[in-house]
Design an enzyme around this catalytic site. Structure first.
Site, PDB file in Angstrom:
ATOM      1  N   ASP A  17       0.857  -1.179   0.000  1.00 20.65           N
ATOM      2  CA  ASP A  17       0.000   0.000   0.000  1.00 20.65           C
ATOM      3  C   ASP A  17       0.898   1.235   0.000  1.00 20.65           C
ATOM      4  O   ASP A  17       2.098   1.155   0.315  1.00 20.65           O
ATOM      5  CB  ASP A  17      -0.899  -0.039   1.240  1.00 20.65           C
ATOM      6  CG  ASP A  17      -1.701   1.224   1.415  1.00 20.65           C
ATOM      7  OD1 ASP A  17      -2.455   1.571   0.484  1.00 20.65           O
ATOM      8  OD2 ASP A  17      -1.554   1.883   2.464  1.00 20.65           O
ATOM      9  N   ASP A  19      -0.358   5.150   0.768  1.00 18.85           N
ATOM     10  CA  ASP A  19      -0.674   6.213   1.721  1.00 18.85           C
ATOM     11  C   ASP A  19      -0.664   5.698   3.149  1.00 18.85           C
ATOM     12  O   ASP A  19      -1.432   4.797   3.510  1.00 18.85           O
ATOM     13  CB  ASP A  19      -2.035   6.825   1.397  1.00 18.85           C
ATOM     14  CG  ASP A  19      -2.066   7.447   0.009  1.00 18.85           C
ATOM     15  OD1 ASP A  19      -1.210   8.307  -0.265  1.00 18.85           O
ATOM     16  OD2 ASP A  19      -2.920   7.053  -0.798  1.00 18.85           O
ATOM     17  N   THR A 117      -2.478   0.773  -4.424  1.00 16.31           N
ATOM     18  CA  THR A 117      -3.007   1.941  -3.713  1.00 16.31           C
ATOM     19  C   THR A 117      -4.414   2.308  -4.142  1.00 16.31           C
ATOM     20  O   THR A 117      -4.810   2.071  -5.293  1.00 16.31           O
ATOM     21  CB  THR A 117      -2.064   3.155  -3.935  1.00 16.31           C
ATOM     22  OG1 THR A 117      -2.614   4.310  -3.291  1.00 16.31           O
ATOM     23  CG2 THR A 117      -1.886   3.456  -5.413  1.00 16.31           C
ATOM     24  N   LYS A 149     -10.333  -1.456  -2.807  1.00 13.67           N
ATOM     25  CA  LYS A 149     -10.315  -1.893  -1.419  1.00 13.67           C
ATOM     26  C   LYS A 149     -11.601  -1.427  -0.717  1.00 13.67           C
ATOM     27  O   LYS A 149     -12.082  -0.343  -1.038  1.00 13.67           O
ATOM     28  CB  LYS A 149      -9.092  -1.308  -0.699  1.00 13.67           C
ATOM     29  CG  LYS A 149      -7.750  -1.665  -1.348  1.00 13.67           C
ATOM     30  CD  LYS A 149      -6.606  -0.937  -0.658  1.00 13.67           C
ATOM     31  CE  LYS A 149      -5.284  -1.155  -1.368  1.00 13.67           C
ATOM     32  NZ  LYS A 149      -4.147  -0.483  -0.706  1.00 13.67           N
ATOM     33  N   ASP A 174      -1.720  -0.290   6.206  1.00 10.71           N
ATOM     34  CA  ASP A 174      -1.799   0.498   7.440  1.00 10.71           C
ATOM     35  C   ASP A 174      -3.212   0.743   7.929  1.00 10.71           C
ATOM     36  O   ASP A 174      -3.399   1.235   9.040  1.00 10.71           O
ATOM     37  CB  ASP A 174      -1.091   1.844   7.264  1.00 10.71           C
ATOM     38  CG  ASP A 174      -1.875   2.778   6.354  1.00 10.71           C
ATOM     39  OD1 ASP A 174      -2.222   2.363   5.223  1.00 10.71           O
ATOM     40  OD2 ASP A 174      -2.170   3.911   6.776  1.00 10.71           O
TER      41      ASP A 174
END
Length: 219
Positions: A17, A19, A117, A149, A174
């Protein structure tokens, strides 16, 4: 003295990922949403912002409209969020501690790496330049898989691009949204939470920083 990094088994591919995971842009994204909400006269506290963590711009705009948090249309909201977030990223990004070391370790071991992402392609390309595009073999951004996602599609797409089985991949995430996507795709998960909500599990390794881990080399 700092303890030695925890070693993780060498994966067939590393799927990262962006960000909040490789670069500290998750806070910039949530600040963008918070500014938008305040301009609309809507609350922008932590519980309101929580659903936006890890969300694609279009999904965030849809949520704003569905939740009655804006009088703008979804298209108008999407345009504003995209413009403001892109401007923040264009001003520069901070690479997360340990991120480049992990990426370079993957290159050293011959482990193919993909960026996965929820950000738009133009934002991802800005970050790829900052991280070094040579560190990645593929990238999947918003709209480049059938669903985003928390669905598994972005990770399935990345694995297909690298010609590997997701069960043999290590995903790095995250947020709960990204973690759900990676686990649904069948990946092992290395989680570095930037927001609460990722639960430990048999396929999940939780750490506070990417500095705490490294990939195991050949015996």
């Amino acid at each position: 003295m700092p303890s030695a990094p925890r070693t993780l088994d060498r994966p067939a591919a590393l799927l990262c990922d962006m960000d909040g995971t490789l670069v500290d842009t998750e806070h910039a994204w949530l600040e963008t949403v918070a500014d938008f909400l305040r301009a609309q006269g809507s609350p922008a506290d932590a519980p309101v912002l929580a659903p936006f963590a890890g969300a694609a711009v279009a999904d965030a705009a849809d949520h704003l409209v569905r939740s009655g948090l804006t009088t703008r249309t979804a298209a108008e909201s999407c345009a504003v969020l995209d413009r403001e977030f892109t401007a923040r990223v264009a001003c520069g990004v901070t690479v997360q501690p340990g991120a480049l070391r992990l990426l370079d370790r993957a290159r050293e071991l011959g482990v193919p790496t993909a960026l996965v992402t929820a950000s738009e392609r133009h934002v991802a390309d800005l970050v790829l330049r900052a991280l070094g595009a040579h560190r990645f073999d593929a990238s999947v951004t918003s709209g480049e898989s059938e669903r985003g996602k928390p669905h598994p599609d972005p990770y399935l797409t990345a694995a297909a691009l690298l010609d590997v089985d997701t069960a043999d991949c290590l995903a790095v995430e995250d947020t709960p949204t990204g973690a759900a996507a990676a686990l649904a795709a069948g990946c092992r998960l290395l989680a570095v939470p930037s927001v609460p909500g990722i639960s430990p599990g048999p396929r999940t390794t939780l750490v506070d920083s990417l500095e705490e881990v490294t990939l195991l080399g050949p015996a």
